[in-house]
Design an enzyme around this catalytic site. Structure first.
Site, PDB file in Angstrom:
ATOM      1  CE  LYS A  99      -3.010   2.710   2.829  1.00  0.00           C
ATOM      2  NZ  LYS A  99      -3.424   2.973   4.216  1.00  0.00           N
ATOM      3  N   GLY A 160      -7.809   9.824   9.213  1.00  0.00           N
ATOM      4  CA  GLY A 160      -8.154  10.000  10.621  1.00  0.00           C
ATOM      5  C   GLY A 160      -9.135  11.128  10.893  1.00  0.00           C
ATOM      6  N   GLY A 187     -10.663   8.517   5.808  1.00  0.00           N
ATOM      7  CA  GLY A 187     -11.739   9.470   6.001  1.00  0.00           C
ATOM      8  C   GLY A 187     -12.997   8.888   6.610  1.00  0.00           C
ATOM      9  CB  THR A 209      -8.842   6.375  12.877  1.00  0.00           C
ATOM     10  OG1 THR A 209      -7.485   6.415  12.438  1.00  0.00           O
ATOM     11  CG2 THR A 209      -8.972   7.194  14.146  1.00  0.00           C
TER      12      THR A 209
END
Lengths: 263, 67
Positions: A99, A160, A187, A209
């Protein structure tokens, strides 16, 4: 039965990819990963703590539970650092998947498109299966596809931030223009963001998150799984078009006439 | 000899190879570890043949929590 999410050599039954960071502890992490039904988990590459080298061994923990690992290049600001991090990840984990993150700005953690394209080209040449974290820009996504990336991972909003998908129209255009799997990355704040992403035609969602920092991460992971499945089914089922005016759902024929009544 | 190890200066009693250094540092080498020597990834199969020299810059990394 839905088809699996495929990119590069991977074939995943779950379209939800979860991060492993910011959890209160490994026990909660594992419970959340199970509740999320995820098959692939992201990890970062960092220096070993030489004061406690035998400490945490996340890789063993995740592999024992049969999670597939997706290493990232988080925290890299240069092409060189990102390429070296990818090579270290390949050596450490024996995977060509990466990634790819190259950050441009500390406040927004937005990706640097120019460096991302250059690093993608280098890593594809080196035989990596590159999943670039990119801006929600159809042009950049198309360029990443042309370079040979195996998927694109546009952001919904800053990492986040929990702001969800700020530009759903761009996601629709990316879906339309890009043949690669589109995986929303960054997001997500809550389950409806995941459902929306899937309804817009994303092939998968990567988040961290929103689960790890939820009051109840395990319950939130379950909510994310259900939202991912619901959004996917809604996309496959095909939503009705939006209209300005009402359209009666009950039959318009055969209505009674009330007649006259005195008084 | 002095080397840079994960960004810190260290004194090593040489000569020593990479495999010996990892053992001395008690770094588990069963998997999930990678090593960078002077900006180049040192493949696991080469650890025992990689002699460490003065002023080498060595980074020992592992996969850890990430998003």
């Amino acid at each position: 039965m839905d088809r699996p999410l495929k990119f590069g050599s991977e074939s995943l039954g779950s379209r939800l990819i979860l991060g492993s960071a910011r959890y209160p502890n490994h026990d909660v992490l594992l419970q959340a990963l199970r509740a999320g039904g995820t098959e692939m988990v992201t990890v970062a590459i960092r220096r070993v703590n030489l004061d406690d080298p035998t400490g945490e061994n996340l890789v063993s923990l995740l592999r024992r539970e049969n999670f597939r690992l997706l290493p990232n290049t988080a925290g890299c600001y240069t092409v060189r650092d990102a390429v070296i991090t990818a090579e270290l990840a390949r050596e450490a984990l024996g995977t060509d998947l990466i990634k790819l993150e190259i950050i441009a700005d500390e406040d927004t953690l937005y990706p640097d498109a120019e460096k991302l394209l250059e690093a993608s080209r280098i890593l594809v040449d080196k035989g990596f299966q590159v999943l670039p974290y990119c801006i929600d820009d159809p042009v950049t996504c198309k360029k990443l596809e042309d370079l040979g990336c195996v998927a694109v991972m546009p952001l919904g909003s800053p990492i986040g931030s929990g702001m969800g998908i700020l530009n759903p129209y761009n996601f629709s255009i990316i879906r339309e223009k890009c043949q690669l799997p589109v995986i929303l990355d960054a997001g997500v704040g809550t389950a409806s963001d995941v459902a929306l992403a899937m309804e817009l035609g994303c092939d998968g969602v990567l988040l961290d998150t929103a689960v790890a920092h939820a009051k109840d991460p395990v319950l939130m992971a379950e909510a994310m799984r259900l939202a991912c499945e619901a959004g996917r089914k809604a996309f496959l089922a095909g939503r009705i078009p939006r209209k300005y005016y009402a359209e009666a759902s009950s039959p318009t024929g055969g209505k009674i006439r009330g007649g006259r009544k005195a008084g | 000899m002095k080397i840079s190890l994960n960004g810190e200066r260290r004194d090593l009693e040489g000569p020593v190879n990479l495999q010996e250094l990892l053992t001395a540092l008690r770094v588990p080498t069963g998997g999930g570890i990678a090593v960078l020597v002077n900006g180049e990834v040192a493949r696991r199969a080469q650890w025992a043949e990689t002699a460490i020299r003065a002023e080498d810059e060595i980074e020992i990394v592992r996969a850890t929590v990430g998003g």
